[in-house]
Design an enzyme around this catalytic site. Sequence first.
Site, PDB file in Angstrom:
ATOM      1  N   GLU A   1      56.585  50.452  25.961  1.00  0.00           N
ATOM      2  CA  GLU A   1      57.150  49.038  25.326  1.00  0.00           C
ATOM      3  C   GLU A   1      56.545  48.438  24.141  1.00  0.00           C
ATOM      4  O   GLU A   1      55.411  48.818  23.870  1.00  0.00           O
ATOM      5  CB  GLU A   1      57.536  48.163  26.454  1.00  0.00           C
ATOM      6  CG  GLU A   1      56.303  47.643  26.839  1.00  0.00           C
ATOM      7  CD  GLU A   1      56.263  46.535  28.181  1.00  0.00           C
ATOM      8  OE1 GLU A   1      57.381  46.675  28.753  1.00  0.00           O
ATOM      9  OE2 GLU A   1      55.327  45.512  28.066  1.00  0.00           O
TER      10      GLU A   1
ATOM     11  N   HIS B   1      56.723  44.586  21.747  1.00  0.00           N
ATOM     12  CA  HIS B   1      57.344  43.056  21.847  1.00  0.00           C
ATOM     13  C   HIS B   1      56.553  42.174  21.079  1.00  0.00           C
ATOM     14  O   HIS B   1      55.324  42.383  20.550  1.00  0.00           O
ATOM     15  CB  HIS B   1      57.336  42.648  23.318  1.00  0.00           C
ATOM     16  CG  HIS B   1      56.434  42.885  24.154  1.00  0.00           C
ATOM     17  ND1 HIS B   1      55.029  42.602  23.977  1.00  0.00           N
ATOM     18  CD2 HIS B   1      56.174  43.564  25.379  1.00  0.00           C
ATOM     19  CE1 HIS B   1      54.203  42.955  24.782  1.00  0.00           C
ATOM     20  NE2 HIS B   1      54.722  43.791  25.776  1.00  0.00           N
TER      21      HIS B   1
ATOM     22  N   HIS C   1      49.218  41.087  24.275  1.00  0.00           N
ATOM     23  CA  HIS C   1      48.480  41.161  25.647  1.00  0.00           C
ATOM     24  C   HIS C   1      47.047  41.115  25.394  1.00  0.00           C
ATOM     25  O   HIS C   1      46.415  41.881  24.523  1.00  0.00           O
ATOM     26  CB  HIS C   1      48.720  42.360  26.265  1.00  0.00           C
ATOM     27  CG  HIS C   1      50.312  42.675  26.788  1.00  0.00           C
ATOM     28  ND1 HIS C   1      50.903  41.618  27.359  1.00  0.00           N
ATOM     29  CD2 HIS C   1      50.953  43.547  26.670  1.00  0.00           C
ATOM     30  CE1 HIS C   1      52.021  42.092  27.809  1.00  0.00           C
ATOM     31  NE2 HIS C   1      52.169  43.224  27.229  1.00  0.00           N
TER      32      HIS C   1
ATOM     33  N   CYS D   1      46.037  40.847  32.950  1.00  0.00           N
ATOM     34  CA  CYS D   1      46.719  40.962  31.583  1.00  0.00           C
ATOM     35  C   CYS D   1      46.949  39.200  31.221  1.00  0.00           C
ATOM     36  O   CYS D   1      47.750  38.587  32.158  1.00  0.00           O
ATOM     37  CB  CYS D   1      48.082  41.758  31.527  1.00  0.00           C
ATOM     38  SG  CYS D   1      48.729  41.630  30.196  1.00  0.00           S
TER      39      CYS D   1
END
Length: 150
Positions: free
Chosen positions: A63, A65, A69, A117
């Site tokens: 993924e 976005h 992170h 995370c």
Amino acid sequence: MTGQKPVRRFQDFRWEATDLLAYRQDDGVPFKDVTRQLLFQAPDLLGELRYFEVAPDGHSSLERHDHRHAVVILRGRGRCLVGEQVFDVGPLDLVDIPPLVWHQFRATEGESLGFLCLVNVERDKAQLPDESDLAKLSTHPGVGDFLRAK
Ligand code: MN
């Protein structure tokens, strides 16, 4: 996390008074054998700290976005895709995943891969790759094999 004890004890990669959750709720997002514990959710800090554990041979979703992170590997070994490169990772390695960069974590055969995370509380939904994104990613050395690994 109001009413939480100041110290929640750790044992066997579980924290007390902390639920073991499914990796994600989104329908139709491909992943395999991943659990999640939400350790801290503090809107005043604007961040959440989660612990994910990918079972041997499992993987997180591929993924990207808008949100970043910050990852700290806690246990096991595995590989991660960050952008156009695949990296071997192990305990206490730090992984910085910038905005809009494709990423995925895979546990090594026979070993769970566990990592902390840090992420924004308010964040955008993950985008998944289409066929053309996958084809483009696969042209980079090592990435095709990484994506095809079961
Ligand atoms: Mn992500």
